[in-house]
Design an enzyme around this catalytic site. Structure first.
Site, PDB file in Angstrom:
ATOM      1  N   HIS A 182      38.945 -16.977  48.335  1.00  0.00           N
ATOM      2  CA  HIS A 182      40.328 -16.656  48.209  1.00  0.00           C
ATOM      3  C   HIS A 182      40.845 -18.234  47.690  1.00  0.00           C
ATOM      4  O   HIS A 182      40.536 -19.088  47.933  1.00  0.00           O
ATOM      5  CB  HIS A 182      41.022 -16.580  49.587  1.00  0.00           C
ATOM      6  CG  HIS A 182      42.549 -16.567  49.760  1.00  0.00           C
ATOM      7  ND1 HIS A 182      43.256 -15.680  48.881  1.00  0.00           N
ATOM      8  CD2 HIS A 182      43.475 -17.525  50.037  1.00  0.00           C
ATOM      9  CE1 HIS A 182      44.451 -15.916  49.117  1.00  0.00           C
ATOM     10  NE2 HIS A 182      44.709 -17.015  49.828  1.00  0.00           N
ATOM     11  N   GLY A 197      43.363 -23.525  49.996  1.00  0.00           N
ATOM     12  CA  GLY A 197      44.601 -24.139  50.745  1.00  0.00           C
ATOM     13  C   GLY A 197      44.825 -23.550  52.047  1.00  0.00           C
ATOM     14  O   GLY A 197      44.722 -22.159  52.085  1.00  0.00           O
ATOM     15  N   GLY A 214      50.259 -19.752  52.434  1.00  0.00           N
ATOM     16  CA  GLY A 214      51.672 -20.017  52.294  1.00  0.00           C
ATOM     17  C   GLY A 214      51.907 -21.394  51.918  1.00  0.00           C
ATOM     18  O   GLY A 214      53.038 -21.737  51.828  1.00  0.00           O
ATOM     19  N   VAL A 215      50.831 -22.167  51.608  1.00  0.00           N
ATOM     20  CA  VAL A 215      51.033 -23.627  50.982  1.00  0.00           C
ATOM     21  C   VAL A 215      51.642 -23.880  49.744  1.00  0.00           C
ATOM     22  O   VAL A 215      52.220 -24.830  49.398  1.00  0.00           O
ATOM     23  CB  VAL A 215      49.776 -24.506  51.170  1.00  0.00           C
ATOM     24  CG1 VAL A 215      48.693 -24.368  50.328  1.00  0.00           C
ATOM     25  CG2 VAL A 215      49.988 -26.057  51.369  1.00  0.00           C
ATOM     26  N   GLY A 216      51.200 -22.913  48.847  1.00  0.00           N
ATOM     27  CA  GLY A 216      52.013 -22.869  47.547  1.00  0.00           C
ATOM     28  C   GLY A 216      50.902 -22.956  46.315  1.00  0.00           C
ATOM     29  O   GLY A 216      51.109 -23.444  45.445  1.00  0.00           O
ATOM     30  N   LYS A 217      49.882 -22.293  46.637  1.00  0.00           N
ATOM     31  CA  LYS A 217      48.736 -22.287  45.585  1.00  0.00           C
ATOM     32  C   LYS A 217      49.222 -21.503  44.328  1.00  0.00           C
ATOM     33  O   LYS A 217      48.953 -22.267  43.203  1.00  0.00           O
ATOM     34  CB  LYS A 217      47.638 -21.569  46.127  1.00  0.00           C
ATOM     35  CG  LYS A 217      46.952 -22.454  47.452  1.00  0.00           C
ATOM     36  CD  LYS A 217      45.639 -21.533  47.904  1.00  0.00           C
ATOM     37  CE  LYS A 217      45.993 -20.280  48.456  1.00  0.00           C
ATOM     38  NZ  LYS A 217      46.825 -20.275  49.647  1.00  0.00           N
ATOM     39  N   SER A 218      50.028 -20.495  44.638  1.00  0.00           N
ATOM     40  CA  SER A 218      50.247 -19.678  43.359  1.00  0.00           C
ATOM     41  C   SER A 218      51.481 -20.481  42.610  1.00  0.00           C
ATOM     42  O   SER A 218      51.378 -20.429  41.265  1.00  0.00           O
ATOM     43  CB  SER A 218      50.644 -18.279  43.830  1.00  0.00           C
ATOM     44  OG  SER A 218      49.524 -17.683  44.239  1.00  0.00           O
ATOM     45  N   ASP A 253      44.231 -15.296  43.330  1.00  0.00           N
ATOM     46  CA  ASP A 253      44.171 -14.602  45.225  1.00  0.00           C
ATOM     47  C   ASP A 253      42.590 -14.628  45.272  1.00  0.00           C
ATOM     48  O   ASP A 253      42.243 -15.221  46.337  1.00  0.00           O
ATOM     49  CB  ASP A 253      45.034 -13.448  45.014  1.00  0.00           C
ATOM     50  CG  ASP A 253      44.976 -12.995  46.431  1.00  0.00           C
ATOM     51  OD1 ASP A 253      45.328 -13.643  47.304  1.00  0.00           O
ATOM     52  OD2 ASP A 253      44.512 -11.807  46.695  1.00  0.00           O
ATOM     53  N   GLU A 305      50.513 -12.785  42.284  1.00  0.00           N
ATOM     54  CA  GLU A 305      51.623 -12.630  43.229  1.00  0.00           C
ATOM     55  C   GLU A 305      52.286 -13.674  43.790  1.00  0.00           C
ATOM     56  O   GLU A 305      51.757 -14.704  43.993  1.00  0.00           O
ATOM     57  CB  GLU A 305      50.918 -11.732  44.484  1.00  0.00           C
ATOM     58  CG  GLU A 305      51.894 -11.533  45.613  1.00  0.00           C
ATOM     59  CD  GLU A 305      51.954 -12.471  46.836  1.00  0.00           C
ATOM     60  OE1 GLU A 305      53.000 -12.525  47.192  1.00  0.00           O
ATOM     61  OE2 GLU A 305      50.915 -13.165  46.913  1.00  0.00           O
ATOM     62  N   ARG A 328      42.620 -43.160  50.625  1.00  0.00           N
ATOM     63  CA  ARG A 328      43.730 -43.739  49.902  1.00  0.00           C
ATOM     64  C   ARG A 328      42.951 -44.685  48.787  1.00  0.00           C
ATOM     65  O   ARG A 328      43.633 -45.123  47.707  1.00  0.00           O
ATOM     66  CB  ARG A 328      44.328 -44.908  50.838  1.00  0.00           C
ATOM     67  CG  ARG A 328      45.055 -44.442  52.104  1.00  0.00           C
ATOM     68  CD  ARG A 328      46.224 -43.664  51.642  1.00  0.00           C
ATOM     69  NE  ARG A 328      47.222 -44.718  50.998  1.00  0.00           N
ATOM     70  CZ  ARG A 328      48.175 -45.065  51.462  1.00  0.00           C
ATOM     71  NH1 ARG A 328      48.452 -45.066  52.846  1.00  0.00           N
ATOM     72  NH2 ARG A 328      48.922 -45.729  51.074  1.00  0.00           N
TER      73      ARG A 328
END
Length: 315
Positions: A145, A160, A163-167, A184, A209, A252
């Site tokens: 995925h 990720g 709903g983290v914003g991959k697309s 996806d 999507e 860091r």
């Protein structure tokens, strides 16, 4: 990981005409399975030396082996061939160079029900073409995925939290001129040389999507240049919601190199915290360029570390 195989019958159907393969005998045994992409030249086996004989491979007999058969004592040659072809794992035997199969090879193949094929192609051409075909068909495969994007020529697998914003990140990268391979679901194969190659399932190719919008057609929206059939995967970026992990625990300096293993192949892996205001597309661009520098042997973090240590010694 999905292990694959192909029957000799399927091989003939897919590549029979291209490789000019003709069946000589044992047609009833075409259901024998080929499970590895490597081919075997059984020169030593024909002489009677069967130590480390790779019986699971397609056996390719070229003009070199054939000329030996012509000059070898008939009784000894027959004995050696029957011993060699008695291995049950042998999927098939291919005679190259347009020469006719010797009667002993035919007899042995008939006895042990091994498909015997002939081709007019020279040995090197057959091996090259057949190896490429088998490597593609038999390569270990998995599906993950995520989103696969080619950024500055580097295949980046974006994964990720849900709903983290991959697309959305991938769309921003597309707007900046980069190329989408798959959204996806990414189908990944381990090709020869332990290289990971990712592509999109045919059913969802060029589609994406986006939550709140639905399905979009990338090719129509961004043009044919925005999609690519497949790409080598050279880096993984994991987008992580900062609420789930202490942000102070992230690297860091970049001195420590994290890896992720896919199909027994390790590739560089970065974890990037997702917080309001961060431009993830720009960060992935920078990460891709930085990885390209690392691939060329330059690491900014190590360079700075060396300079700091050097200045401390001077003092």
């Amino acid at each position: 990981m999905i292990e694959k195989s192909i029957t000799v019958k399927e091989l003939l159907k897919k590549k029979g005409k291209i490789l000019d393969l003709k069946i000589v005998c044992s047609k009833q045994s075409l259901d024998r399975k080929i499970t590895v992409s490597e081919l075997n030249r059984p020169g030593l086996a024909i002489t009677g030396y069967l130590e480390n004989f790779r019986a699971e491979r397609v056996q390719v007999i070229g003009k070199g082996e054939y000329s030996y058969c012509l000059n070898e004592n008939s009784a000894k040659l027959k004995e050696n061939l029957f011993k060699m072809l008695s291995f049950k794992e042998i999927p098939c035997v291919i005679i190259t160079g347009g020469v006719k199969s010797s009667k002993y090879i035919i007899e042995a193949c008939k006895k042990y029900n091994i498909p015997l094929l002939e081709t007019k192609l020279d040995t090197s051409t057959l091996i090259r073409e057949l190896t490429m075909f088998l490597d593609d068909r038999l390569a270990p495969m998995t599906a993950l995925h995520g989103v696969l994007v080619n950024v500055y020529g580097l295949g980046v697998l974006i994964q990720g939290d849900p709903g983290v914003g991959k697309s959305e990140c991938a769309i921003e990268l597309l707007k900046r001129g980069h190329i989408l391979i798959s959204d996806d679901i990414v189908e990944i194969k381990r090709r020869m040389g332990y290289i990971l190659v990712g592509k999109s399932p045919s059913t969802i190719k060029k589609f994406m999507e986006v939550r709140g919008i639905g399905i979009i057609d990338i090719e129509l929206l961004f043009g044919i240049g925005a999609i690519m059939e497949q790409s080598i995967i050279e880096m993984q970026v994991f987008l992580q919601s900062s609420s789930s992990v202490d942000i102070n625990k992230y690297d860091r300096t970049g001195l420590s190199e994290n890896k992720v293993k896919i199909l027994d192949v390790e590739i560089p892996s970065l974890k990037i915290p997702v917080t309001p205001g961060r431009n993830l597309a720009v960060l992935i661009e920078i990460a891709s360029l930085n990885q390209r520098l690392k691939n060329q042997g330059y690491c900014a973090a190590k360079k700075l570390n060396e300079e700091v240590i050097k200045s401390m010694k001077v003092r």
